[in-house]
Design a protein around this motif. Structure first.
Motif, PDB file in Angstrom:
ATOM      1  N   THR B  37       0.817  -1.217   0.000  1.00  0.00           N
ATOM      2  CA  THR B  37       0.000   0.000   0.000  1.00  0.00           C
ATOM      3  C   THR B  37       0.849   1.265   0.000  1.00  0.00           C
ATOM      4  O   THR B  37       0.711   2.132  -0.853  1.00  0.00           O
ATOM      5  CB  THR B  37      -0.912   0.005   1.246  1.00  0.00           C
ATOM      6  N   LEU B  38       1.735   1.363   0.972  1.00  0.00           N
ATOM      7  CA  LEU B  38       2.500   2.602   1.122  1.00  0.00           C
ATOM      8  C   LEU B  38       3.617   2.686   0.083  1.00  0.00           C
ATOM      9  O   LEU B  38       3.873   3.755  -0.482  1.00  0.00           O
ATOM     10  CB  LEU B  38       3.050   2.694   2.552  1.00  0.00           C
ATOM     11  N   GLY B  39       4.270   1.549  -0.202  1.00  0.00           N
ATOM     12  CA  GLY B  39       5.306   1.556  -1.236  1.00  0.00           C
ATOM     13  C   GLY B  39       4.756   2.029  -2.575  1.00  0.00           C
ATOM     14  O   GLY B  39       5.403   2.798  -3.296  1.00  0.00           O
ATOM     15  N   SER B  40       3.535   1.603  -2.910  1.00  0.00           N
ATOM     16  CA  SER B  40       2.919   2.030  -4.174  1.00  0.00           C
ATOM     17  C   SER B  40       2.721   3.542  -4.199  1.00  0.00           C
ATOM     18  O   SER B  40       2.948   4.195  -5.229  1.00  0.00           O
ATOM     19  CB  SER B  40       1.551   1.351  -4.350  1.00  0.00           C
ATOM     20  N   GLN B  41       2.282   4.091  -3.074  1.00  0.00           N
ATOM     21  CA  GLN B  41       2.062   5.533  -3.005  1.00  0.00           C
ATOM     22  C   GLN B  41       3.388   6.287  -3.147  1.00  0.00           C
ATOM     23  O   GLN B  41       3.487   7.283  -3.875  1.00  0.00           O
ATOM     24  CB  GLN B  41       1.387   5.909  -1.676  1.00  0.00           C
ATOM     25  N   VAL B  42       4.418   5.819  -2.431  1.00  0.00           N
ATOM     26  CA  VAL B  42       5.726   6.471  -2.487  1.00  0.00           C
ATOM     27  C   VAL B  42       6.261   6.448  -3.913  1.00  0.00           C
ATOM     28  O   VAL B  42       6.785   7.451  -4.427  1.00  0.00           O
ATOM     29  CB  VAL B  42       6.724   5.791  -1.520  1.00  0.00           C
ATOM     30  N   ALA B  43       6.109   5.311  -4.579  1.00  0.00           N
ATOM     31  CA  ALA B  43       6.632   5.167  -5.941  1.00  0.00           C
ATOM     32  C   ALA B  43       5.948   6.156  -6.892  1.00  0.00           C
ATOM     33  O   ALA B  43       6.609   6.853  -7.664  1.00  0.00           O
ATOM     34  CB  ALA B  43       6.426   3.728  -6.425  1.00  0.00           C
ATOM     35  N   PHE B  44       4.617   6.228  -6.843  1.00  0.00           N
ATOM     36  CA  PHE B  44       3.907   7.113  -7.760  1.00  0.00           C
ATOM     37  C   PHE B  44       4.241   8.579  -7.473  1.00  0.00           C
ATOM     38  O   PHE B  44       4.486   9.378  -8.386  1.00  0.00           O
ATOM     39  CB  PHE B  44       2.400   6.898  -7.661  1.00  0.00           C
ATOM     40  N   GLN B  45       4.243   8.924  -6.181  1.00  0.00           N
ATOM     41  CA  GLN B  45       4.528  10.312  -5.801  1.00  0.00           C
ATOM     42  C   GLN B  45       5.934  10.716  -6.248  1.00  0.00           C
ATOM     43  O   GLN B  45       6.165  11.849  -6.682  1.00  0.00           O
ATOM     44  CB  GLN B  45       4.363  10.474  -4.286  1.00  0.00           C
ATOM     45  N   THR B  46       6.873   9.783  -6.152  1.00  0.00           N
ATOM     46  CA  THR B  46       8.253  10.071  -6.559  1.00  0.00           C
ATOM     47  C   THR B  46       8.324  10.229  -8.085  1.00  0.00           C
ATOM     48  O   THR B  46       8.991  11.142  -8.593  1.00  0.00           O
ATOM     49  CB  THR B  46       9.179   8.939  -6.078  1.00  0.00           C
ATOM     50  N   ALA B  47       7.619   9.378  -8.807  1.00  0.00           N
ATOM     51  CA  ALA B  47       7.635   9.450 -10.265  1.00  0.00           C
ATOM     52  C   ALA B  47       6.999  10.742 -10.766  1.00  0.00           C
ATOM     53  O   ALA B  47       7.530  11.413 -11.657  1.00  0.00           O
ATOM     54  CB  ALA B  47       6.911   8.229 -10.855  1.00  0.00           C
ATOM     55  N   ILE B  48       5.863  11.110 -10.182  1.00  0.00           N
ATOM     56  CA  ILE B  48       5.175  12.310 -10.680  1.00  0.00           C
ATOM     57  C   ILE B  48       5.909  13.573 -10.255  1.00  0.00           C
ATOM     58  O   ILE B  48       5.678  14.652 -10.808  1.00  0.00           O
ATOM     59  CB  ILE B  48       3.684  12.330 -10.263  1.00  0.00           C
ATOM     60  N   SER B  49       6.821  13.417  -9.295  1.00  0.00           N
ATOM     61  CA  SER B  49       7.679  14.544  -8.905  1.00  0.00           C
ATOM     62  C   SER B  49       8.890  14.654  -9.826  1.00  0.00           C
ATOM     63  O   SER B  49       9.741  15.522  -9.636  1.00  0.00           O
ATOM     64  CB  SER B  49       8.122  14.392  -7.453  1.00  0.00           C
ATOM     65  N   GLY B  50       9.018  13.755 -10.798  1.00  0.00           N
ATOM     66  CA  GLY B  50      10.044  13.924 -11.822  1.00  0.00           C
ATOM     67  C   GLY B  50      11.211  12.959 -11.753  1.00  0.00           C
ATOM     68  O   GLY B  50      12.148  13.061 -12.536  1.00  0.00           O
ATOM     69  N   PHE B  51      11.177  12.011 -10.841  1.00  0.00           N
ATOM     70  CA  PHE B  51      12.281  11.060 -10.714  1.00  0.00           C
ATOM     71  C   PHE B  51      11.965   9.768 -11.470  1.00  0.00           C
ATOM     72  O   PHE B  51      10.796   9.371 -11.557  1.00  0.00           O
ATOM     73  CB  PHE B  51      12.540  10.726  -9.236  1.00  0.00           C
ATOM     74  N   PHE B 203      21.654  13.077   5.972  1.00  0.00           N
ATOM     75  CA  PHE B 203      20.382  13.391   6.638  1.00  0.00           C
ATOM     76  C   PHE B 203      19.716  14.574   5.943  1.00  0.00           C
ATOM     77  O   PHE B 203      18.536  14.527   5.574  1.00  0.00           O
ATOM     78  CB  PHE B 203      20.655  13.692   8.115  1.00  0.00           C
ATOM     79  N   GLU B 204      20.486  15.648   5.725  1.00  0.00           N
ATOM     80  CA  GLU B 204      19.913  16.846   5.099  1.00  0.00           C
ATOM     81  C   GLU B 204      19.553  16.602   3.635  1.00  0.00           C
ATOM     82  O   GLU B 204      18.613  17.197   3.111  1.00  0.00           O
ATOM     83  CB  GLU B 204      20.868  18.030   5.229  1.00  0.00           C
ATOM     84  N   ARG B 205      20.308  15.727   2.978  1.00  0.00           N
ATOM     85  CA  ARG B 205      19.981  15.395   1.585  1.00  0.00           C
ATOM     86  C   ARG B 205      18.635  14.688   1.507  1.00  0.00           C
ATOM     87  O   ARG B 205      17.831  14.929   0.593  1.00  0.00           O
ATOM     88  CB  ARG B 205      21.093  14.519   0.976  1.00  0.00           C
ATOM     89  N   VAL B 206      18.381  13.816   2.487  1.00  0.00           N
ATOM     90  CA  VAL B 206      17.095  13.100   2.518  1.00  0.00           C
ATOM     91  C   VAL B 206      15.963  14.080   2.864  1.00  0.00           C
ATOM     92  O   VAL B 206      14.867  14.001   2.297  1.00  0.00           O
ATOM     93  CB  VAL B 206      17.153  11.907   3.496  1.00  0.00           C
ATOM     94  N   VAL B 207      16.245  15.023   3.761  1.00  0.00           N
ATOM     95  CA  VAL B 207      15.258  16.075   4.058  1.00  0.00           C
ATOM     96  C   VAL B 207      14.890  16.812   2.771  1.00  0.00           C
ATOM     97  O   VAL B 207      13.719  17.051   2.467  1.00  0.00           O
ATOM     98  CB  VAL B 207      15.803  17.061   5.116  1.00  0.00           C
ATOM     99  N   GLN B 208      15.938  17.136   1.990  1.00  0.00           N
ATOM    100  CA  GLN B 208      15.692  17.887   0.748  1.00  0.00           C
ATOM    101  C   GLN B 208      14.907  17.030  -0.251  1.00  0.00           C
ATOM    102  O   GLN B 208      13.974  17.517  -0.905  1.00  0.00           O
ATOM    103  CB  GLN B 208      17.017  18.324   0.134  1.00  0.00           C
ATOM    104  N   PHE B 209      15.260  15.754  -0.329  1.00  0.00           N
ATOM    105  CA  PHE B 209      14.527  14.853  -1.229  1.00  0.00           C
ATOM    106  C   PHE B 209      13.050  14.792  -0.827  1.00  0.00           C
ATOM    107  O   PHE B 209      12.158  14.820  -1.692  1.00  0.00           O
ATOM    108  CB  PHE B 209      15.154  13.460  -1.215  1.00  0.00           C
ATOM    109  N   ALA B 210      12.801  14.716   0.481  1.00  0.00           N
ATOM    110  CA  ALA B 210      11.408  14.689   0.957  1.00  0.00           C
ATOM    111  C   ALA B 210      10.660  15.916   0.442  1.00  0.00           C
ATOM    112  O   ALA B 210       9.521  15.816  -0.036  1.00  0.00           O
ATOM    113  CB  ALA B 210      11.363  14.622   2.482  1.00  0.00           C
ATOM    114  N   LYS B 211      11.301  17.077   0.521  1.00  0.00           N
ATOM    115  CA  LYS B 211      10.667  18.296   0.000  1.00  0.00           C
ATOM    116  C   LYS B 211      10.440  18.185  -1.498  1.00  0.00           C
ATOM    117  O   LYS B 211       9.403  18.604  -2.018  1.00  0.00           O
ATOM    118  CB  LYS B 211      11.558  19.516   0.259  1.00  0.00           C
ATOM    119  N   GLU B 212      11.424  17.626  -2.204  1.00  0.00           N
ATOM    120  CA  GLU B 212      11.335  17.565  -3.670  1.00  0.00           C
ATOM    121  C   GLU B 212      10.175  16.692  -4.145  1.00  0.00           C
ATOM    122  O   GLU B 212       9.680  16.877  -5.251  1.00  0.00           O
ATOM    123  CB  GLU B 212      12.664  17.048  -4.257  1.00  0.00           C
ATOM    124  N   ILE B 213       9.771  15.749  -3.318  1.00  0.00           N
ATOM    125  CA  ILE B 213       8.610  14.938  -3.712  1.00  0.00           C
ATOM    126  C   ILE B 213       7.342  15.419  -2.989  1.00  0.00           C
ATOM    127  O   ILE B 213       6.353  14.680  -2.893  1.00  0.00           O
ATOM    128  CB  ILE B 213       8.846  13.421  -3.496  1.00  0.00           C
TER     129      ILE B 213
END
Lengths: 349, 349
Positions: B37-51, B203-213
């Motif tokens: 359930t959650l992996g599917s959501q993360v994958a789609f959200q990441t893809a539509i964010s441009g990755f 840690f900060e790179r992951v914070v930034q990635f979270a923002k990017e998606i």
């Protein structure tokens, strides 16, 4: 003052002079003991609902502050209800104006340091003195000496239990708790809690009185420290504080996390509605895991309850489904669970 | 899908093909491991964010369900964004249509049971496998064999801690947790939690990635089971369940109590904002009382913290005052506390 949609008589909206006779226990005069923040609110709300009210306090200054608060409450009432009534009553001649209602409420209030005067003819007592066992017990003793044997006593306490004071009231069968929340107009709940010796008719009479003064009555069938709202609130606030105390994250991120996840989107559900949404299987697993690992015996018992009463009966909850469309059962039945009903907050189920 | 007002880039609203190079750690391809359930959501959200996104699962059926879910998410995106974009872009010729955005997202997604293929060229891993220590450890071992030493690993866990898997990842300095909430579009938080060996830049790179998606990043500076949201949620749900298990009141009255007191009127405040409203003196007294009487050592420590960090410094909270007008200090400064700021939920303080 409130943003809730309620179909019940709303706080501030009942204003006829009241002589309430539910179950053969007439209530006309109410004595509010303790003129602090909450006592002042209870007294005003009771008076504007049509009851005569005597406010009793040992300190004259407390009574002065209470009187000033009541003048302010009356102004707030006017500011809110005046324009509404003018619209609603266009063309009707028989209703009192908001100004008359507010004035009548203030006229029904008397303030005294004399227990005999306050208790003279009193049908119901709302005790609002500090949460100190000895102070409450002494207060009940003093009131009892001046009260009719028929007078119903109620305690506005949420940390102490009615059984702790049942004997001191001199009328254990006619005593229970009626607990209000601070900000009685916004958070208009009345938690009614019996002790084992409370007569059922008295309990129901207090429930009815709570309704008559515009509260949504919440029946507590067993004694429970914290009643309902503080039982929910304390561990939640404590968990928030734990994150701060341990330095896990900023205060802002604590609040932000909650508001993003539950503050707006799910504001129509309470905790058990949210538990259905998460799914009872997950709720069971989480409580079982933490119950065993903390360890926390009540948490483990809660997991057992969910298994026996919900999961074993196929009540799996909504599990992320759509409450408007999906067929499911948990604490609520879906689609169209009770919490989506516009009357849910009125307690009319 | 969301009802929150956010000034930050919203979930679903970032669609340019992304090559993110924050802090010298470029991220172009993301591997989402576990297609539940959650992996599917993360994958789609990441893809539509441009990755570019590779979805890896050991079960081909899970991948099929994930692909179907992604088609449904794309339809939901179109239904919501299509009409908005048509209005917003009137007269502009250079933007992609919602249809093109959704199609591009689906084109960026690949589904595989082959770890080598999924990890080929991967810059960041989001692990979403079941909350079983052995399963997660084995997964990290398998992934590590195919990963570049530079690849950042993240765990989407909220009950297990990153330090439990740091060694298994083969790159403890480039590993931390990035935990999402179910319903990623409504509850768009990204809880980022380091273990003691995580490099601060990672840690900060992951914070930034979270923002990017499109997530609101919530930094957890210390390991804490339950992170933020479940630390708040579990004791609150448990308290609700306790009232039911003990037979204190009906399930409806549990939910009604909460919604009337806190569900609507105060939905803009989180628990610590509510603590200010109640007053820090009261919060201290309650936690001290229960800390001593349960007994509960953490609760007692929380009371001590409030005394030392707030009360002794004169930060008494709002105590029922008006957050728009009254001067007061607690966890927030009044009038105009941060939680009233429209940017509060964006995490920009």
């Amino acid at each position: 003052m409130t943003t809730h949609l309620r179909a019940v008589a709303h706080p501030f909206l009942q204003a006829a002079r009241r002589m309430s006779t539910g179950a053969g226990m007439p209530i006309r005069k109410v004595t509010v003991v303790g003129a602090g923040t909450l006592g002042s609110q209870v007294a005003f709300q009771t008076a504007i609902s049509g009851f005569d009210v005597a406010v009793l306090d040992t300190q004259a200054e407390s009574l002065s502050r209470c009187r000033a608060a009541h003048d302010a409450f009356a102004q707030q009432y006017l500011a809110r209800e005046g324009p509404k009534q003018a619209r609603a009553w266009q063309g009707l001649a028989s209703h009192s104006t908001a100004k008359e209602v507010a004035k009548a409420a203030l006229d029904r209030l008397v303030y005294t340091t004399d227990a005999a005067e306050a208790m003279d003819g009193s049908d119901l007592v709302s005790e609002n003195v500090p949460e100190i066992v000895e102070v409450k017990a002494a207060t009940y003793n003093a009131l009892s000496a001046h009260a009719s044997p028929e007078t119903i006593f109620t305690s506005n306490s949420s940390t102490l239990l009615p059984s702790q004071f049942a004997e001191a009231t001199g009328r254990p069968a006619r005593f229970c708790a009626l607990h209000f929340a601070n900000g009685i107009w916004d958070a208009n709940i009345g938690e009614v809690m019996a002790h084992p010796g409370t007569k059922p008719e008295v309990f129901e009479r207090v429930v009815q009185f709570a309704k008559e003064i515009g509260m949504v009555p919440l029946r507590c069938h067993k004694e429970q420290s914290g009643y309902i709202i503080n039982t929910l609130l304390v561990p939640w606030l404590n968990a928030a504080q734990t994150l701060v105390t341990k330095g896990v994250c900023t205060t802002e991120d604590v609040d932000r996390a909650w508001v993003i996840c539950f503050g707006i989107v799910n504001s129509d559900k309470g905790p058990l509605g949210i538990m259905d949404m998460i799914g009872q299987g997950t709720a069971h697993n989480v409580l079982k895991y933490w119950g065993a690992n903390l360890p926390d015996a009540q948490m483990a018992a809660n997991a057992d309850y969910i298994k026996k009463e919900l999961l074993d009966k196929g009540k799996l909850g909504l599990c992320g489904g759509d409450p408007d469309k999906d067929k499911a059962t948990g604490y609520y039945n879906y689609p169209n669970p009770a919490w989506k009903n516009r009357d849910f907050l009125n307690g009319t189920e």
